[in-house]
Motif scaffolding. Structure first.
Motif, short mmCIF file in Angstrom:
data_model
loop_
_atom_site.label_atom_id
_atom_site.label_comp_id
_atom_site.label_asym_id
_atom_site.label_seq_id
_atom_site.Cartn_x
_atom_site.Cartn_y
_atom_site.Cartn_z
N ARG A 22 5.33 -1.26 1.94
CA ARG A 22 4.89 -2.69 2.55
C ARG A 22 4.46 -2.62 3.91
NH1 ARG A 22 8.68 -3.62 -1.36
NH2 ARG A 22 10.40 -3.63 0.13
N GLU A 25 0.89 -1.59 3.82
CA GLU A 25 0.15 -2.42 3.67
C GLU A 25 -0.05 -3.74 4.61
OE1 GLU A 25 1.79 -4.10 0.08
OE2 GLU A 25 1.28 -2.26 -1.10
N LYS A 26 0.98 -4.03 5.25
CA LYS A 26 0.80 -5.13 6.30
C LYS A 26 -0.05 -4.49 7.48
CE LYS A 26 3.70 -8.06 9.14
NZ LYS A 26 5.36 -8.20 9.63
N LEU A 27 0.12 -3.35 7.72
CA LEU A 27 -0.81 -2.77 8.76
C LEU A 27 -2.14 -2.36 8.44
CD1 LEU A 27 2.16 -1.11 10.77
CD2 LEU A 27 1.28 -3.43 11.30
N PHE A 28 -2.37 -2.41 7.14
CA PHE A 28 -3.45 -1.64 6.57
C PHE A 28 -3.61 -0.24 6.92
CE2 PHE A 28 -4.56 -6.29 8.01
CZ PHE A 28 -4.77 -6.69 6.60
N ARG A 29 -2.53 0.55 6.83
CA ARG A 29 -2.58 1.90 6.78
C ARG A 29 -2.14 2.10 5.52
NH1 ARG A 29 -1.91 0.88 12.42
NH2 ARG A 29 -4.29 0.52 12.67
N THR A 30 -2.01 3.80 5.43
CA THR A 30 -1.28 4.31 4.07
C THR A 30 0.12 4.60 4.54
OG1 THR A 30 -2.18 6.54 4.98
CG2 THR A 30 -3.64 5.40 3.51
N GLN A 31 0.64 4.80 3.63
CA GLN A 31 1.98 5.08 3.51
C GLN A 31 2.69 6.20 4.26
OE1 GLN A 31 3.34 7.41 0.57
NE2 GLN A 31 5.08 7.65 2.13
#
Lengths: 301, 301
Positions: A22, A25-31
């Motif tokens: 999550r 997603e919030k930071l527009f990066r991948t896990q």
DNA sequence: AGTTTTAATAAGATTAACTTATGATAACAA
DNA sequence: TTGTTATCATAAGTTAATCTTATTAAAACT
């Protein structure tokens, strides 16, 4: 390897969301980016920051402690940005002006009020100094701008003309000179004179003018205050020479008569000075602009 | 484009040294790297941070304000690192232990003192709860470890045995049973009994044992405190069954006689519990280790 | 047991930051 | 003034950090 902002934002986001995915997603990066960021932080600190337990990731004790500081850190940085932004729209900041007593007294108050009404967040300070000292202050960056009698010869300072700084003779409206349309230096020498103290900029200038003209004025009084001089001239103690800008009220009310003595070319100039390359601040620029507008609206003799 | 650490360290270094070149040397970078860092900061803030004036670069008003925040920011981050480091050598931190009143009273104090002497910076908190509640607290992460009567069946918790939690009969040294080397359940039923209140863990266990053995004990008193029970047994009010760990002093001083009633296999175990995957903290590990050492040194019956 | 969710890992791609090289400008010295 | 030195800016190319994609592993929920 030094702690980077990205790592810290990742850390904060994981702490907030309780999940690497999550946070990503919030930071527009991948896990994986988040995983890596957290891992390098943990390696640097030598402590695990989260307990990975399937569904959610919890802060460890070290993580909880570190988070407090990270959040405060971001807050501090954000405040810094805000304060700089406030500077841009003049909701904050400060402006130090160095100028003469005369200017501070007879010109600045109206402009100061206008400026303060429009930009109440800006802290304005006035330093009253003789022009050469004002110049030194500006050169030393102790003041943002100076409003001084030109010329100032200092390679570190830039100058701009503001207004002609005209000295005029004054007499009571009932005085015999008051009928004349124009007087000359000899007229001044023929009447009792009240002048400013030695040492004042204006007095030095007047003395030089008399000396140049080989005249001996009858100085019956020397005073420290233009206001006192004006009062005594009204009371017929004699005549005087004062800056035109000091006569705004008396000319309007007709309580004093101002007489031109000097030609335009003989007048000095009031100007603004600022550090040549240390760009003067927005507040300074706006203040100067207000000052110009104000002076444009002033009646000339 | 988001503010990076490198930019901020560069900014601070230039502010300190008053020069891009010297800042570069200080940070073991090249001068263009510093120029670029400052420029991107300035672009992001929309304000110049330095006045480039030949020899030296001075902070602008925006720069001065921003610097204050940047320095505070670094300080905050550094404090965060320090506090995490302190956690590692146990000069700081906290440790919450959830356990029963009995354990807290009869076992923990000595270990607590030792721990506190060695790690005065660690803030230890004891939560007194019945074992099932302790387990719930640990599972909910409200406590770092629990010291409880096993078994605890909770998939989220890991358990480790600590010591056999033996309940023994007690009587006054002058009591007729005191001569016996060994007694059985029937002996207990034959004498007036003082027991803990209903609801206590130990009492529930004892009741069950009597029921299993189809015996009807003569319970003449029910009390809330093991200390009071011990006192009354000394005063010949009757006999009782209490945890062995509560008899340390009395056995040493010979003021009470302890008699084994249960076989080892009939005893429950005192153990520690901690979150299965939430690794328990260093402080917790060390505390548990101290506890083991302490218990190893304790005499058995 | 099978599906889903979540994090770790490895490899390749992208991007940000750094370095080298060079140019412009101002301060300093002859 | 004129050359010299010092400082910062800029551009191009390199390095290094960070990100993404792809895949694996493990745990949680059906």
């Amino acid at each position: 390897m030094i702690t980077s902002m990205e790592q810290l934002t990742a850390f904060r986001a994981v702490a907030e969301t309780g999940s690497f995915t999550r946070a990503a997603e919030k930071l527009f990066r991948t896990q994986p980016a988040i995983s890596q960021a957290i891992r390098s932080l943990e390696e640097e600190l030598g402590e695990l920051l989260f307990t990975r337990e399937g569904r959610q990731s919890r802060l460890t004790q070290a993580g909880r402690i570190f988070l407090i500081h990270v959040e405060e850190m971001f807050e501090t940085l954000e405040q810094g940005r805000d304060r700089v932004a406030a500077l841009k729209d003049l909701t904050a900041g400060e402006l130090t002006i160095s100028t003469s007593d005369t200017t501070a007294y007879y010109i600045l108050p109206d402009v100061l009020k206008r400026f303060r009404d429009q930009y109440p967040g800006v802290d304005v300070r006035i330093q009253c100094k003789p022009s050469p000292e004002s110049a030194a202050q500006v050169a030393a960056r102790e003041a943002d701008v100076g409003i001084v009698t030109l010329p100032i010869e200092n390679p570190k300072l830039a100058c701009e003309d503001l207004i002609l700084r005209e000295d005029v003779a004054i007499c009571a409206p009932t005085h015999e000179l008051a009928k004349r349309r124009k007087i000359v230096f000899q007229d001044l020498a023929a009447h009792p004179l009240l002048l400013l103290d030695h040492g004042s900029n204006t007095r030095t200038y007047i003395d030089r003018r008399f000396r140049d003209a080989s005249l001996k004025p009858q100085i019956i009084m020397e005073l420290g205050s233009i206001e006192v001089i004006k009062k005594l001239v009204q009371l017929q103690f004699g005549i005087s020479i004062v800056p035109l800008i000091a006569l705004q009220t008396e000319i309007e009310q007709g309580t004093l008569k101002a007489l031109r003595v000097f030609k335009k070319s003989e007048c000095r100039t009031l100007g603004i000075i600022y550090p040549e390359r240390g760009i003067h601040s927005l507040a300074a620029r706006i203040f100067i602009e207000m000052l110009r507008n104000y002076l444009d609206g002033k009646a000339r003799l």
